[in-house]
Design a protein around this motif. Structure first.
Motif, PDB file in Angstrom:
ATOM      1  N   GLN A  31       0.878  -1.174   0.000  1.00  0.00           N
ATOM      2  CA  GLN A  31       0.000   0.000   0.000  1.00  0.00           C
ATOM      3  C   GLN A  31       0.906   1.212   0.000  1.00  0.00           C
ATOM      4  OE1 GLN A  31      -2.465  -0.164   3.479  1.00  0.00           O
ATOM      5  NE2 GLN A  31      -4.234  -0.785   2.278  1.00  0.00           N
ATOM      6  N   TYR A  32       0.837   2.031  -1.034  1.00  0.00           N
ATOM      7  CA  TYR A  32       1.728   3.172  -1.133  1.00  0.00           C
ATOM      8  C   TYR A  32       1.311   4.304  -0.196  1.00  0.00           C
ATOM      9  CZ  TYR A  32       4.032   1.002  -5.057  1.00  0.00           C
ATOM     10  OH  TYR A  32       4.756   0.151  -5.835  1.00  0.00           O
ATOM     11  N   PHE A  33       0.019   4.396   0.114  1.00  0.00           N
ATOM     12  CA  PHE A  33      -0.472   5.438   1.011  1.00  0.00           C
ATOM     13  C   PHE A  33      -1.334   4.814   2.087  1.00  0.00           C
ATOM     14  CE2 PHE A  33       0.102   7.644  -3.057  1.00  0.00           C
ATOM     15  CZ  PHE A  33       0.999   8.620  -2.650  1.00  0.00           C
ATOM     16  N   VAL A  34      -1.100   5.237   3.330  1.00  0.00           N
ATOM     17  CA  VAL A  34      -1.925   4.825   4.457  1.00  0.00           C
ATOM     18  C   VAL A  34      -2.501   6.095   5.059  1.00  0.00           C
ATOM     19  CG1 VAL A  34      -1.945   3.670   6.686  1.00  0.00           C
ATOM     20  CG2 VAL A  34      -0.440   2.832   4.880  1.00  0.00           C
ATOM     21  N   ARG A  35      -3.821   6.126   5.222  1.00  0.00           N
ATOM     22  CA  ARG A  35      -4.501   7.344   5.679  1.00  0.00           C
ATOM     23  C   ARG A  35      -4.707   7.308   7.190  1.00  0.00           C
ATOM     24  NH1 ARG A  35      -5.887  11.728   3.226  1.00  0.00           N
ATOM     25  NH2 ARG A  35      -7.744  12.835   3.823  1.00  0.00           N
ATOM     26  N   ILE A  36      -4.165   8.334   7.860  1.00  0.00           N
ATOM     27  CA  ILE A  36      -4.348   8.489   9.311  1.00  0.00           C
ATOM     28  C   ILE A  36      -4.639   9.953   9.593  1.00  0.00           C
ATOM     29  CG2 ILE A  36      -3.273   8.360  11.587  1.00  0.00           C
ATOM     30  CD1 ILE A  36      -1.573   6.121  10.664  1.00  0.00           C
ATOM     31  N   GLY A  37      -5.705  10.214  10.309  1.00  0.00           N
ATOM     32  CA  GLY A  37      -6.007  11.567  10.769  1.00  0.00           C
ATOM     33  C   GLY A  37      -6.088  12.608   9.670  1.00  0.00           C
ATOM     34  N   GLY A  38      -6.635  12.259   8.526  1.00  0.00           N
ATOM     35  CA  GLY A  38      -6.780  13.222   7.447  1.00  0.00           C
ATOM     36  C   GLY A  38      -5.501  13.473   6.673  1.00  0.00           C
ATOM     37  N   LEU A  56       3.925  12.407  10.458  1.00  0.00           N
ATOM     38  CA  LEU A  56       2.578  12.907  10.722  1.00  0.00           C
ATOM     39  C   LEU A  56       2.646  13.993  11.791  1.00  0.00           C
ATOM     40  CD1 LEU A  56      -0.457  12.429  10.142  1.00  0.00           C
ATOM     41  CD2 LEU A  56      -0.428  10.775  11.990  1.00  0.00           C
ATOM     42  N   ASP A  57       1.931  15.103  11.576  1.00  0.00           N
ATOM     43  CA  ASP A  57       1.900  16.168  12.572  1.00  0.00           C
ATOM     44  C   ASP A  57       1.297  15.643  13.861  1.00  0.00           C
ATOM     45  OD1 ASP A  57       2.995  18.032  10.904  1.00  0.00           O
ATOM     46  OD2 ASP A  57       1.079  18.863  10.258  1.00  0.00           O
ATOM     47  N   GLY A  58       1.941  15.930  14.983  1.00  0.00           N
ATOM     48  CA  GLY A  58       1.457  15.498  16.286  1.00  0.00           C
ATOM     49  C   GLY A  58       2.095  14.219  16.777  1.00  0.00           C
ATOM     50  N   ILE A  59       2.895  13.566  15.943  1.00  0.00           N
ATOM     51  CA  ILE A  59       3.572  12.339  16.344  1.00  0.00           C
ATOM     52  C   ILE A  59       5.041  12.473  16.007  1.00  0.00           C
ATOM     53  CG2 ILE A  59       3.812   9.867  15.933  1.00  0.00           C
ATOM     54  CD1 ILE A  59       0.888   9.670  15.508  1.00  0.00           C
ATOM     55  N   GLY A  60       5.883  12.375  17.018  1.00  0.00           N
ATOM     56  CA  GLY A  60       7.324  12.422  16.833  1.00  0.00           C
ATOM     57  C   GLY A  60       7.906  11.014  16.830  1.00  0.00           C
ATOM     58  N   GLY A 120     -11.864  21.204  28.571  1.00  0.00           N
ATOM     59  CA  GLY A 120     -11.170  20.757  29.774  1.00  0.00           C
ATOM     60  C   GLY A 120     -10.643  19.335  29.672  1.00  0.00           C
ATOM     61  N   GLU A 121     -10.803  18.710  28.514  1.00  0.00           N
ATOM     62  CA  GLU A 121     -10.363  17.326  28.329  1.00  0.00           C
ATOM     63  C   GLU A 121      -8.904  17.275  27.912  1.00  0.00           C
ATOM     64  OE1 GLU A 121     -12.906  15.734  25.360  1.00  0.00           O
ATOM     65  OE2 GLU A 121     -14.689  15.739  26.640  1.00  0.00           O
ATOM     66  N   THR A 122      -8.293  16.120  28.146  1.00  0.00           N
ATOM     67  CA  THR A 122      -6.933  15.871  27.693  1.00  0.00           C
ATOM     68  C   THR A 122      -7.019  14.983  26.460  1.00  0.00           C
ATOM     69  OG1 THR A 122      -6.041  16.078  29.912  1.00  0.00           O
ATOM     70  CG2 THR A 122      -4.711  14.880  28.317  1.00  0.00           C
ATOM     71  N   THR A 123      -6.557  15.494  25.322  1.00  0.00           N
ATOM     72  CA  THR A 123      -6.593  14.744  24.073  1.00  0.00           C
ATOM     73  C   THR A 123      -5.236  14.826  23.392  1.00  0.00           C
ATOM     74  OG1 THR A 123      -7.367  16.674  22.852  1.00  0.00           O
ATOM     75  CG2 THR A 123      -9.049  15.169  23.689  1.00  0.00           C
ATOM     76  N   HIS A 124      -5.074  14.030  22.358  1.00  0.00           N
ATOM     77  CA  HIS A 124      -3.860  14.092  21.548  1.00  0.00           C
ATOM     78  C   HIS A 124      -4.283  14.319  20.107  1.00  0.00           C
ATOM     79  CE1 HIS A 124       0.444  13.380  20.978  1.00  0.00           C
ATOM     80  NE2 HIS A 124       0.077  12.953  19.785  1.00  0.00           N
ATOM     81  N   LEU A 125      -3.921  15.453  19.557  1.00  0.00           N
ATOM     82  CA  LEU A 125      -4.312  15.810  18.193  1.00  0.00           C
ATOM     83  C   LEU A 125      -3.303  15.260  17.204  1.00  0.00           C
ATOM     84  CD1 LEU A 125      -5.318  19.496  18.816  1.00  0.00           C
ATOM     85  CD2 LEU A 125      -6.798  17.510  18.717  1.00  0.00           C
ATOM     86  N   VAL A 126      -3.797  14.817  16.055  1.00  0.00           N
ATOM     87  CA  VAL A 126      -2.955  14.211  15.033  1.00  0.00           C
ATOM     88  C   VAL A 126      -3.382  14.747  13.677  1.00  0.00           C
ATOM     89  CG1 VAL A 126      -2.303  12.029  13.947  1.00  0.00           C
ATOM     90  CG2 VAL A 126      -2.662  12.111  16.386  1.00  0.00           C
ATOM     91  N   GLY A 127      -2.419  14.993  12.807  1.00  0.00           N
ATOM     92  CA  GLY A 127      -2.712  15.376  11.426  1.00  0.00           C
ATOM     93  C   GLY A 127      -3.085  16.839  11.294  1.00  0.00           C
ATOM     94  N   THR A 128      -4.109  17.092  10.511  1.00  0.00           N
ATOM     95  CA  THR A 128      -4.508  18.466  10.225  1.00  0.00           C
ATOM     96  C   THR A 128      -5.174  19.137  11.425  1.00  0.00           C
ATOM     97  OG1 THR A 128      -6.600  17.670   9.328  1.00  0.00           O
ATOM     98  CG2 THR A 128      -4.799  18.015   7.770  1.00  0.00           C
ATOM     99  N   ASP A 129      -5.625  18.340  12.399  1.00  0.00           N
ATOM    100  CA  ASP A 129      -6.252  18.909  13.594  1.00  0.00           C
ATOM    101  C   ASP A 129      -5.275  19.763  14.392  1.00  0.00           C
ATOM    102  OD1 ASP A 129      -8.529  17.558  12.897  1.00  0.00           O
ATOM    103  OD2 ASP A 129      -8.157  15.861  14.244  1.00  0.00           O
ATOM    104  N   VAL A 130      -4.003  19.426  14.349  1.00  0.00           N
ATOM    105  CA  VAL A 130      -2.987  20.183  15.101  1.00  0.00           C
ATOM    106  C   VAL A 130      -2.927  21.619  14.588  1.00  0.00           C
ATOM    107  CG1 VAL A 130      -0.538  20.337  15.651  1.00  0.00           C
ATOM    108  CG2 VAL A 130      -1.630  18.123  15.557  1.00  0.00           C
ATOM    109  N   ASN A 131      -2.808  21.793  13.286  1.00  0.00           N
ATOM    110  CA  ASN A 131      -2.730  23.136  12.701  1.00  0.00           C
ATOM    111  C   ASN A 131      -4.030  23.910  12.888  1.00  0.00           C
ATOM    112  OD1 ASN A 131      -0.130  22.619  11.816  1.00  0.00           O
ATOM    113  ND2 ASN A 131      -0.855  21.764   9.892  1.00  0.00           N
ATOM    114  N   GLU A 132      -5.153  23.212  12.783  1.00  0.00           N
ATOM    115  CA  GLU A 132      -6.442  23.874  12.951  1.00  0.00           C
ATOM    116  C   GLU A 132      -6.595  24.407  14.383  1.00  0.00           C
ATOM    117  OE1 GLU A 132     -11.186  22.752  12.621  1.00  0.00           O
ATOM    118  OE2 GLU A 132      -9.674  21.344  11.901  1.00  0.00           O
ATOM    119  N   LYS A 133      -6.268  23.602  15.371  1.00  0.00           N
ATOM    120  CA  LYS A 133      -6.374  24.032  16.770  1.00  0.00           C
ATOM    121  C   LYS A 133      -5.405  25.171  17.062  1.00  0.00           C
ATOM    122  CE  LYS A 133      -9.299  21.955  19.458  1.00  0.00           C
ATOM    123  NZ  LYS A 133     -10.415  22.670  20.035  1.00  0.00           N
TER     124      LYS A 133
END
Length: 173
Positions: A18-25, A41-45, A100-113
């Motif tokens: 699979q040449y592309f795998v889709r995660i978090g947009g 991926l943005d949000g994952i080091g 007030g929640e603790t979440t972990h943003l990944v992908g395009t959500d990081v830039n949007e937030k």
């Protein structure tokens, strides 16, 4: 004969790849290792990518696109729901301002937030918001000698020579 056998195996492997795998947009490169592809991926080091591969029971050095569908789904599930699998100090969005929640943003959500946070700071005109509005440095960097957006600060020798030549030419007339 071994070279012929290896040539026969490679087209079969390329068909399963699979040449592309889709995660978090976002699309990840399936030709790279699991760890390297996740770390793009943005949000994952790299550290988080290693942890995701470990939690999914996948070899982090395996080619991401050659994994089974179940393994890829496990990696995608853990990467998208990382706050359930890691301690709260390892997430990138602790105690969100609105929920007030603790979440972990990944992908395009990081830039949007990030854009939403900067706009909120601008609206309430906090110190950082005012600096963002003005286009100045926000995090306390030196601004006396760096970060100048205007043109040349020093002496422009060419302009002085042109002015002198114009003055000399004007005196003769």
């Amino acid at each position: 004969m071994s070279t012929e056998e290896s040539q026969d195996d490679s087209p079969e492997e390329e068909e399963d790849l699979q040449y592309f795998v889709r995660i978090g947009g976002a699309d990840l490169d399936g030709t790279k290792t699991v760890e390297r592809s996740l770390s793009e991926l943005d949000g994952i080091g790299t550290r988080t990518a290693r942890l995701v591969a470990e939690k999914a029971d996948v070899d982090r050095n395996a080619t991401f696109g050659l994994l089974d569908e179940d393994d890829i789904d496990a990696v995608v599930d853990i990467a998208e729901n990382l706050e359930d699998h890691v301690p709260s100090w390892m997430t990138n969005r602790q105690n969100d301002f609105f929920s007030g929640e603790t979440t972990h943003l990944v992908g395009t959500d990081v830039n949007e937030k990030r854009r939403h946070d900067i706009n909120r700071m601008k609206i309430i005109e906090s110190y950082k918001g005012v600096r963002h509005k003005r286009g100045q440095k926000v995090r306390g960097q030196r601004t006396k000698s760096t970060g100048r957006s205007e043109g040349t600060i020093g002496v422009n020798v060419e302009e002085i020579r042109e002015e002198m030549e114009d003055d000399e030419g004007g005196d003769d007339e």
